[in-house]
Design a protein around this motif. Sequence first.
Motif, PDB file in Angstrom:
ATOM      1  N   SER A  62       1.688   7.054  -6.583  1.00 11.65           N
ATOM      2  CA  SER A  62       0.716   7.916  -6.966  1.00 11.65           C
ATOM      3  C   SER A  62       1.190   9.220  -6.487  1.00 11.65           C
ATOM      4  O   SER A  62       0.544  10.314  -7.179  1.00 11.65           O
ATOM      5  CB  SER A  62      -0.587   7.680  -6.080  1.00 11.65           C
ATOM      6  OG  SER A  62      -1.253   6.258  -6.257  1.00 11.65           O
TER       7      SER A  62
ATOM      8  N   GLU B 111      -7.964   7.472  -4.847  1.00  8.99           N
ATOM      9  CA  GLU B 111      -7.378   8.544  -5.387  1.00  8.99           C
ATOM     10  C   GLU B 111      -6.733   8.589  -6.920  1.00  8.99           C
ATOM     11  O   GLU B 111      -6.698   9.831  -7.520  1.00  8.99           O
ATOM     12  CB  GLU B 111      -5.900   8.431  -4.521  1.00  8.99           C
ATOM     13  CG  GLU B 111      -5.948   9.121  -3.188  1.00  8.99           C
ATOM     14  CD  GLU B 111      -4.382   8.926  -2.481  1.00  8.99           C
ATOM     15  OE1 GLU B 111      -3.428   9.578  -3.275  1.00  8.99           O
ATOM     16  OE2 GLU B 111      -4.283   8.792  -1.354  1.00  8.99           O
ATOM     17  N   GLN B 112      -6.298   7.468  -7.186  1.00  6.61           N
ATOM     18  CA  GLN B 112      -5.992   7.326  -8.423  1.00  6.61           C
ATOM     19  C   GLN B 112      -7.148   7.776  -9.716  1.00  6.61           C
ATOM     20  O   GLN B 112      -6.832   8.156 -10.854  1.00  6.61           O
ATOM     21  CB  GLN B 112      -5.554   5.832  -8.718  1.00  6.61           C
ATOM     22  CG  GLN B 112      -4.081   5.707  -8.210  1.00  6.61           C
ATOM     23  CD  GLN B 112      -3.302   4.492  -8.496  1.00  6.61           C
ATOM     24  OE1 GLN B 112      -4.071   3.632  -9.132  1.00  6.61           O
ATOM     25  NE2 GLN B 112      -2.119   4.236  -8.185  1.00  6.61           N
TER      26      GLN B 112
ATOM     27  N   CYS C 285      -6.084  -0.430   0.153  1.00  8.66           N
ATOM     28  CA  CYS C 285      -5.790  -0.408  -1.397  1.00  8.66           C
ATOM     29  C   CYS C 285      -7.028   0.443  -2.114  1.00  8.66           C
ATOM     30  O   CYS C 285      -6.901   0.954  -3.180  1.00  8.66           O
ATOM     31  CB  CYS C 285      -5.753  -1.933  -1.926  1.00  8.66           C
ATOM     32  SG  CYS C 285      -4.149  -2.535  -1.149  1.00  8.66           S
TER      33      CYS C 285
ATOM     34  N   VAL D  50      -6.665   3.972  -2.187  1.00 10.60           N
ATOM     35  CA  VAL D  50      -5.574   4.265  -3.216  1.00 10.60           C
ATOM     36  C   VAL D  50      -6.349   4.300  -4.842  1.00 10.60           C
ATOM     37  O   VAL D  50      -6.226   5.209  -5.636  1.00 10.60           O
ATOM     38  CB  VAL D  50      -4.406   3.395  -3.206  1.00 10.60           C
ATOM     39  CG1 VAL D  50      -3.312   3.555  -4.653  1.00 10.60           C
ATOM     40  CG2 VAL D  50      -3.659   3.407  -2.085  1.00 10.60           C
TER      41      VAL D  50
ATOM     42  N   THR E 119      -3.630  -0.793 -10.981  1.00 10.09           N
ATOM     43  CA  THR E 119      -3.687  -1.065  -9.512  1.00 10.09           C
ATOM     44  C   THR E 119      -5.064  -1.787  -9.350  1.00 10.09           C
ATOM     45  O   THR E 119      -5.261  -2.829  -8.171  1.00 10.09           O
ATOM     46  CB  THR E 119      -3.942   0.365  -8.872  1.00 10.09           C
ATOM     47  OG1 THR E 119      -2.662   1.096  -9.116  1.00 10.09           O
ATOM     48  CG2 THR E 119      -3.971   0.180  -7.441  1.00 10.09           C
TER      49      THR E 119
ATOM     50  N   MET F 113       2.169   1.973  -3.385  1.00  9.20           N
ATOM     51  CA  MET F 113       1.389   2.316  -4.267  1.00  9.20           C
ATOM     52  C   MET F 113       0.998   3.960  -4.081  1.00  9.20           C
ATOM     53  O   MET F 113       0.865   4.687  -5.144  1.00  9.20           O
ATOM     54  CB  MET F 113      -0.038   1.617  -4.192  1.00  9.20           C
ATOM     55  CG  MET F 113      -0.175   0.280  -4.614  1.00  9.20           C
ATOM     56  SD  MET F 113      -1.596  -0.409  -4.161  1.00  9.20           S
ATOM     57  CE  MET F 113      -1.459  -2.260  -4.136  1.00  9.20           C
ATOM     58  N   LEU F 114       0.996   4.240  -2.810  1.00  7.69           N
ATOM     59  CA  LEU F 114       0.746   5.744  -2.515  1.00  7.69           C
ATOM     60  C   LEU F 114       2.004   6.606  -3.120  1.00  7.69           C
ATOM     61  O   LEU F 114       1.657   7.496  -3.336  1.00  7.69           O
ATOM     62  CB  LEU F 114       0.676   5.908  -1.160  1.00  7.69           C
ATOM     63  CG  LEU F 114      -0.846   5.269  -0.416  1.00  7.69           C
ATOM     64  CD1 LEU F 114      -0.863   5.496   1.090  1.00  7.69           C
ATOM     65  CD2 LEU F 114      -1.938   6.232  -0.931  1.00  7.69           C
TER      66      LEU F 114
ATOM     67  N   VAL G 281       0.779  -1.158   0.124  1.00 12.40           N
ATOM     68  CA  VAL G 281      -0.009   0.046  -0.005  1.00 12.40           C
ATOM     69  C   VAL G 281       0.915   1.274   0.025  1.00 12.40           C
ATOM     70  O   VAL G 281       0.396   2.399  -0.759  1.00 12.40           O
ATOM     71  CB  VAL G 281      -0.917  -0.180   1.186  1.00 12.40           C
ATOM     72  CG1 VAL G 281      -1.632   1.310   1.217  1.00 12.40           C
ATOM     73  CG2 VAL G 281      -1.859  -1.224   1.182  1.00 12.40           C
TER      74      VAL G 281
END
Length: 421
Positions: free
Chosen positions: A135, A184-185, A178, A181, A161, A131-132, A128
Motif C-alpha cells: 500500500s 487504507e486501500q 487486515c 489495511v 486484498t 500488505m502495508l 499484514v
Amino acid sequence: MREPTSIGELLRRLRAGAGRSQSEQADVLSERAGRAVTRNEVSRWETEKRMLTPYWQQHYADSFGIPVGIVKRAVAAAKARRRLEQREHHGGDDVQRREFLGAMAGLAVTLPGVARSEVGSRLGVGDVRMMLMRSARLRRLDDYLGGADTVHLYATELAATTKLVREASCTTAVRKACTAVIAEQAQLAGWAAFDAGMHDVAKQHYTTSFAAAKEAEDAALAGNALAFLAYQQVTVDKPNVETATASYAIAERQATPKVRALLLERMAWTHAVAGQADAADRALAEAAEVVHQRDERPEPDWVFWVDEDEIKIMAGRCWTQLRRPLRAVPVLEDVLSRYGDTHARDKAMYLTSLAHAYLDAGEVEQAATITERAARLASGVGSVRPAEKIQKLVRRLKPHRSLPMVFSAIETAGLLATAQV
C-alpha cells in the motif's frame, strides 16, 4: 513535498520497504552476484556518488523482485537530472528538464502491478506487514500520476486484498489489522476516483473505508474517511461542516500529531468554503502547532507527506477562498518556490489559488502569467481537477483579454481544455 532524487531515492525506499540495513542489502547483492559487495558500495549507489551499471541494475531489481526497467528508468532520470543541473549552472533551458520529467514519469508508470503471491489459507502479522508495504509503494504513485492513471490499479488492489482477507483464516487481532489495511486501500481508491472525476465511485470507496475503519476500531482511519467525504462534498455539492468537524472529533483522542494536522487542515478548508473565516483560522493555527508535536507512536504511512509546508499551502488556499489576497499571496509564493514541478497536478492546482489571489489583489497580468504556467504543468496530467480550476480562472481573465499576457494565458488554457476532451 520534495522533488524526487530518482535512483538514489528509489534504492533507499526499496531498502527501507524491505526492512534491510545497508549492510544487509550488501549481503543480499553479494549472494545474488556471487561476488562481494560492501556497505560502502551500497551507500555510494544510494547517494548517487556512483551510478549502477547494467550488471548491478539487474541484480538490484532481482533483490527486490521488481522489473529491471524500473531501475533503468531511475538511472536515466538521475543522469538527466545531472545534465539539467550542469546546464542550468551554465544558463540552461527547458529541454533537459522535460527529459528529466519524462524519465520520472516512465519510472512511475512501470512500478509493479497488483499481482500477489498466494499467501496461503492463514494470515499472520508478516502478511499484514506485506500488505502495508504494498500500500505504501502504491501510495507514492500519487506523487507523479493523476487519478485517471491509478484508479483501476488501486481498485484492483483493494478488491484483491478484500478477497484475500475474506477467504483466509487468522486470529482476531490479525483480522482487525487486515481490515484496517482495507480501510487504507479504500481511501486510496476513493481518492483516485475523485481525482478522475468519478464521484459516485469515490463516495462508495470512502463509505467502504469508513465502515472498515470502524470495524477495525481505528479512529484515525475512520476520521480520515469522513474527511475525504467532506472534501468531496465541498467540490461536488456544498460544504458540510458537520461531516468535517466529525472527522476530527472521531479521531482526536487516538490520532498522532500528523494525522491531527491533516484532519484539521481539511476541516479548515470546509470552513473556508463555507465562508467561516474565524473557524478556518482556528483550525489552521492548531494544525500548524500540532504538526510539530513529538509523539513516541509512529505516524501511519498515509500521512507521510504532511509537513509544515503542506499546512501552509492549505492556509494559502483557505485565504484565497476567503478573498484575503494579502494573507494568501506571501504564503503561497513562499511554499511554491520550493515545490517541485514533478508534482505537476498538485502544483498546477496550488498555482490556480495563487492566480486567484493575484486577481483579487488587482494584479491581472501576474495572475495571467501564473495561470499559463499552471496550464502548462497540467497538460497530460490524468486528473480533471486542475483543468476545472484553470477554466474558472479563464472566466475571470476574459474581461482583460486585450492584454497580451492574458490573451496568451487564455490560449494556453484553451489548448489544455481541448486535450482533456
